[in-house]
Design a protein around this motif. Sequence first.
Motif, PDB file in Angstrom:
ATOM      1  N   PHE A 287       1.052  -0.777  -0.131  1.00 53.23           N
ATOM      2  CA  PHE A 287      -0.183  -0.139   0.145  1.00 53.23           C
ATOM      3  C   PHE A 287       0.995   1.368   0.425  1.00 53.23           C
ATOM      4  CE2 PHE A 287      -1.619   3.435   2.232  1.00 53.23           C
ATOM      5  CZ  PHE A 287      -3.096   3.926   1.693  1.00 53.23           C
ATOM      6  N   LEU A 288       1.959   1.140   0.084  1.00 52.42           N
ATOM      7  CA  LEU A 288       2.532   2.625   1.041  1.00 52.42           C
ATOM      8  C   LEU A 288       3.364   2.595  -0.537  1.00 52.42           C
ATOM      9  CD1 LEU A 288       4.230   1.653   4.633  1.00 52.42           C
ATOM     10  CD2 LEU A 288       2.678   3.689   3.752  1.00 52.42           C
ATOM     11  N   TYR A 289       4.127   1.758  -1.027  1.00 54.46           N
ATOM     12  CA  TYR A 289       4.343   2.097  -2.608  1.00 54.46           C
ATOM     13  C   TYR A 289       3.363   2.357  -3.522  1.00 54.46           C
ATOM     14  CZ  TYR A 289       9.010  -0.208  -1.687  1.00 54.46           C
ATOM     15  OH  TYR A 289      10.123  -0.471  -1.370  1.00 54.46           O
ATOM     16  N   LEU A 290       1.744   2.646  -2.969  1.00 56.19           N
ATOM     17  CA  LEU A 290       1.039   2.268  -4.583  1.00 56.19           C
ATOM     18  C   LEU A 290       0.476   4.037  -4.212  1.00 56.19           C
ATOM     19  CD1 LEU A 290      -1.392  -1.184  -4.769  1.00 56.19           C
ATOM     20  CD2 LEU A 290       0.232   0.079  -6.210  1.00 56.19           C
ATOM     21  N   ALA A 291       0.950   3.560  -2.078  1.00 57.12           N
ATOM     22  CA  ALA A 291       0.806   5.673  -2.204  1.00 57.12           C
ATOM     23  C   ALA A 291       1.802   6.391  -2.512  1.00 57.12           C
ATOM     24  CB  ALA A 291       0.295   5.390  -0.755  1.00 57.12           C
ATOM     25  N   LEU A 292       2.933   5.750  -2.978  1.00 55.07           N
ATOM     26  CA  LEU A 292       3.971   6.532  -3.318  1.00 55.07           C
ATOM     27  C   LEU A 292       3.822   7.121  -4.873  1.00 55.07           C
ATOM     28  CD1 LEU A 292       7.249   8.048  -2.792  1.00 55.07           C
ATOM     29  CD2 LEU A 292       7.330   5.738  -3.067  1.00 55.07           C
ATOM     30  N   LEU A 293       3.762   6.154  -5.344  1.00 57.28           N
ATOM     31  CA  LEU A 293       2.903   6.453  -7.191  1.00 57.28           C
ATOM     32  C   LEU A 293       1.904   6.858  -7.395  1.00 57.28           C
ATOM     33  CD1 LEU A 293       3.363   5.396 -10.351  1.00 57.28           C
ATOM     34  CD2 LEU A 293       1.842   3.492  -9.723  1.00 57.28           C
ATOM     35  N   TYR A 294       0.592   6.916  -6.763  1.00 57.03           N
ATOM     36  CA  TYR A 294      -0.335   8.604  -6.371  1.00 57.03           C
ATOM     37  C   TYR A 294       0.364   9.689  -6.575  1.00 57.03           C
ATOM     38  CZ  TYR A 294      -4.718  10.272  -5.194  1.00 57.03           C
ATOM     39  OH  TYR A 294      -5.468  11.785  -4.989  1.00 57.03           O
ATOM     40  N   ARG A 295       1.333   9.650  -5.157  1.00 63.61           N
ATOM     41  CA  ARG A 295       1.441  10.906  -4.730  1.00 63.61           C
ATOM     42  C   ARG A 295       2.389  11.445  -5.854  1.00 63.61           C
ATOM     43  NH1 ARG A 295      -2.155  12.826  -1.270  1.00 63.61           N
ATOM     44  NH2 ARG A 295      -0.496  15.007  -1.072  1.00 63.61           N
ATOM     45  N   GLY A 296       3.493  10.754  -6.646  1.00 63.29           N
ATOM     46  CA  GLY A 296       3.679  11.366  -8.205  1.00 63.29           C
ATOM     47  C   GLY A 296       3.360  11.653  -8.933  1.00 63.29           C
ATOM     48  N   MET A 297       1.850  10.700  -9.251  1.00 61.74           N
ATOM     49  CA  MET A 297       1.333  10.820 -10.401  1.00 61.74           C
ATOM     50  C   MET A 297       0.634  12.140 -10.493  1.00 61.74           C
ATOM     51  SD  MET A 297       2.655   8.722 -12.802  1.00 61.74           S
ATOM     52  CE  MET A 297       1.251   9.289 -13.765  1.00 61.74           C
ATOM     53  N   LYS A 298       0.707  12.608  -8.620  1.00 62.86           N
ATOM     54  CA  LYS A 298      -0.633  13.509  -8.611  1.00 62.86           C
ATOM     55  C   LYS A 298       0.455  15.060  -8.402  1.00 62.86           C
ATOM     56  CE  LYS A 298      -3.103  15.521  -4.400  1.00 62.86           C
ATOM     57  NZ  LYS A 298      -2.544  16.497  -4.695  1.00 62.86           N
ATOM     58  N   ALA A 299       1.179  14.993  -8.125  1.00 65.50           N
ATOM     59  CA  ALA A 299       2.640  16.186  -8.580  1.00 65.50           C
ATOM     60  C   ALA A 299       2.365  16.458  -9.830  1.00 65.50           C
ATOM     61  CB  ALA A 299       4.216  15.698  -7.525  1.00 65.50           C
ATOM     62  N   ALA A 300       2.674  15.193 -10.732  1.00 66.86           N
ATOM     63  CA  ALA A 300       2.711  15.095 -12.634  1.00 66.86           C
ATOM     64  C   ALA A 300       1.690  15.742 -12.943  1.00 66.86           C
ATOM     65  CB  ALA A 300       3.230  13.537 -12.616  1.00 66.86           C
ATOM     66  N   ALA A 301       0.350  15.776 -12.238  1.00 68.40           N
ATOM     67  CA  ALA A 301      -0.594  15.946 -13.342  1.00 68.40           C
ATOM     68  C   ALA A 301      -1.095  17.696 -12.173  1.00 68.40           C
ATOM     69  CB  ALA A 301      -1.977  15.698 -12.465  1.00 68.40           C
ATOM     70  N   GLU A 302      -0.105  18.297 -11.015  1.00 66.79           N
ATOM     71  CA  GLU A 302      -1.056  18.868 -10.889  1.00 66.79           C
ATOM     72  C   GLU A 302       0.279  20.821 -11.445  1.00 66.79           C
ATOM     73  OE1 GLU A 302      -1.001  19.104  -6.500  1.00 66.79           O
ATOM     74  OE2 GLU A 302      -3.014  18.233  -6.423  1.00 66.79           O
ATOM     75  N   SER A 303       1.464  20.065 -11.524  1.00 65.55           N
ATOM     76  CA  SER A 303       2.739  20.606 -12.869  1.00 65.55           C
ATOM     77  C   SER A 303       2.673  21.821 -14.006  1.00 65.55           C
ATOM     78  CB  SER A 303       3.498  19.609 -12.746  1.00 65.55           C
ATOM     79  OG  SER A 303       4.599  20.309 -13.339  1.00 65.55           O
ATOM     80  N   HIS A 304       2.985  22.821 -13.524  1.00 59.29           N
ATOM     81  CA  HIS A 304       2.374  23.712 -14.459  1.00 59.29           C
ATOM     82  C   HIS A 304       3.164  23.411 -15.827  1.00 59.29           C
ATOM     83  CE1 HIS A 304      -0.431  25.628 -11.706  1.00 59.29           C
ATOM     84  NE2 HIS A 304       1.221  25.392 -11.382  1.00 59.29           N
ATOM     85  N   ARG A 305       4.470  22.917 -15.840  1.00 56.72           N
ATOM     86  CA  ARG A 305       5.292  22.372 -17.364  1.00 56.72           C
ATOM     87  C   ARG A 305       5.426  21.234 -17.510  1.00 56.72           C
ATOM     88  NH1 ARG A 305       8.998  26.052 -17.502  1.00 56.72           N
ATOM     89  NH2 ARG A 305       8.710  28.575 -16.491  1.00 56.72           N
ATOM     90  N   ALA A 306       5.510  21.106 -18.969  1.00 61.45           N
ATOM     91  CA  ALA A 306       4.958  19.366 -19.262  1.00 61.45           C
ATOM     92  C   ALA A 306       6.417  18.558 -18.577  1.00 61.45           C
ATOM     93  CB  ALA A 306       4.916  19.449 -20.478  1.00 61.45           C
ATOM     94  N   TYR A 307       7.796  19.863 -18.270  1.00 61.01           N
ATOM     95  CA  TYR A 307       8.903  18.878 -18.223  1.00 61.01           C
ATOM     96  C   TYR A 307       8.071  18.206 -17.045  1.00 61.01           C
ATOM     97  CZ  TYR A 307      13.443  18.746 -16.237  1.00 61.01           C
ATOM     98  OH  TYR A 307      14.231  18.326 -15.600  1.00 61.01           O
ATOM     99  N   GLY A 308       8.330  19.785 -16.004  1.00 60.76           N
ATOM    100  CA  GLY A 308       7.382  18.787 -14.769  1.00 60.76           C
ATOM    101  C   GLY A 308       6.633  17.496 -14.279  1.00 60.76           C
ATOM    102  N   GLY A 309       6.100  17.385 -14.760  1.00 61.87           N
ATOM    103  CA  GLY A 309       4.815  16.210 -15.786  1.00 61.87           C
ATOM    104  C   GLY A 309       5.391  15.031 -15.533  1.00 61.87           C
ATOM    105  N   LEU A 310       5.869  14.912 -16.552  1.00 64.14           N
ATOM    106  CA  LEU A 310       6.580  13.887 -17.963  1.00 64.14           C
ATOM    107  C   LEU A 310       8.251  13.227 -16.571  1.00 64.14           C
ATOM    108  CD1 LEU A 310       7.125  15.129 -20.851  1.00 64.14           C
ATOM    109  CD2 LEU A 310       5.276  13.068 -20.384  1.00 64.14           C
ATOM    110  N   LEU A 311       8.878  14.005 -15.790  1.00 62.15           N
ATOM    111  CA  LEU A 311       9.832  13.697 -14.411  1.00 62.15           C
ATOM    112  C   LEU A 311       8.380  13.157 -13.716  1.00 62.15           C
ATOM    113  CD1 LEU A 311      13.018  13.956 -13.943  1.00 62.15           C
ATOM    114  CD2 LEU A 311      12.666  16.489 -13.402  1.00 62.15           C
ATOM    115  N   SER A 312       8.281  13.644 -13.007  1.00 63.84           N
ATOM    116  CA  SER A 312       7.524  12.851 -11.390  1.00 63.84           C
ATOM    117  C   SER A 312       6.968  12.339 -12.304  1.00 63.84           C
ATOM    118  CB  SER A 312       6.337  13.541 -11.151  1.00 63.84           C
ATOM    119  OG  SER A 312       5.963  13.092  -9.809  1.00 63.84           O
ATOM    120  N   ALA A 313       6.510  11.562 -13.467  1.00 64.58           N
ATOM    121  CA  ALA A 313       5.699  10.244 -13.401  1.00 64.58           C
ATOM    122  C   ALA A 313       6.807   9.121 -13.852  1.00 64.58           C
ATOM    123  CB  ALA A 313       4.450  11.216 -14.901  1.00 64.58           C
ATOM    124  N   GLY A 314       7.806   9.808 -14.822  1.00 57.84           N
ATOM    125  CA  GLY A 314       8.421   8.805 -15.090  1.00 57.84           C
ATOM    126  C   GLY A 314      10.014   8.570 -14.202  1.00 57.84           C
TER     127      GLY A 314
END
Length: 390
Positions: A287-314
């Motif tokens: 669950f902790l790893y899945l939560a980590l993925l979710y929060r990383g993807m949340k940061a990607a979704a909220e990033s104002h730049r494509a670079y930031g979103g792709l970086l956090s997601a990757g």
Amino acid sequence: MNVIKDWAYKNLKGDPVIWFIVFLLSMLSILVVYSSTGSLAYKMMEGDTEYYLFKHSALVMLSLLAMWVAHKIDYRYYAKLSRLALWLSLPLLLFTWQFGTNINEASRWITIPLINQAFQPSDLAKLALVITLASMLSKRQKSIDDFQKAIIPILVWIGLICALIAMTNVSTAILLFGTCMLMLFIGRVPMKYLAILMIIGVIAGGLALTFGQRTGTAVSRVQSFFDEDETPFQAKQAYIAIATGGLTGKGPGQSDQRNYLPHPYSDFVFAIVLEEYGLIGGITVLFLYLALLYRGMKAAAESHRAYGGLLSAGLSFALVMQAMVNMGVAVGLGPITGLPLPLISMGGTSQLFTGLALGIILSVSRGEIDDIGSPLANNFKAKERIKEAA
């Protein structure tokens, strides 16, 4: 208590949930590694059972420090640094392939002089490739359909780095290739180009299996996984650990299979987690790893730049996919690999690069650095205005 809260508020920026998850997994890592290395330390260090405890604890603290430093830097600066690191990783990967230090029948390391610490160049190459790929994709969003200018440079880097890593570490190369495919999909690369990348991956993988060092090992592990009559020794011991752990586990430090299971502190550390903390502990870690993925993807979704979103997601995908593979191997869902469990397994430089990756995700989650009076931020903003004016 208020003093601690005030210090954390001033010094720990970015997503607080990610910080909490990392601290929890780091503390669990110290407990599990101490338990699983007791016998090894007694044999190798002449009775000093705390040797690996202190060593691993120091590495955990170092990775947390690297994470803290990385999260204080605006993530946009990592694009230029990653290209330099990518070029540096090429000769290091070639050197490792031909002259690397052999540990556990695998030549994946270079021993750093003076400090006598093993360094795995693939860790540097993985981090550099994900960051560079995020930068290249973000800059080419308007011309993403241009195969020659936008796609070919990306495909060349992916094929080259994954092929060189596969020469000594097939599982890591496959996982990195999968991460790159996901990033290209998120980056709106047309499906026909993704199909071309798949063909390149198959060709590069075939060459790596032909000339690589671990071809026989990789093939035998896959064959053993699909052979119902042949269960590898490591898998048998892992199954015993899981079965005897039950629902609540035997308790911290009470593992029996740590004395029989090969590498219980790295490749099969999740089996020790299940034995000592039971199914409840194992599900909590999952669950902790899945939560980590979710929060990383949340940061990607909220990033104002494509670079930031792709970086956090990757980076989030890379870390959590590796964790899923490690845990899947421990419970018999895949062939045996040499992949450690991020944040929990005992390691050297791999922990440092994990900390850096998490720090960069946190840097994305905190947004662009805009502290008034910050020379770093003001200098970067000035350059951005010049570019926009031009």
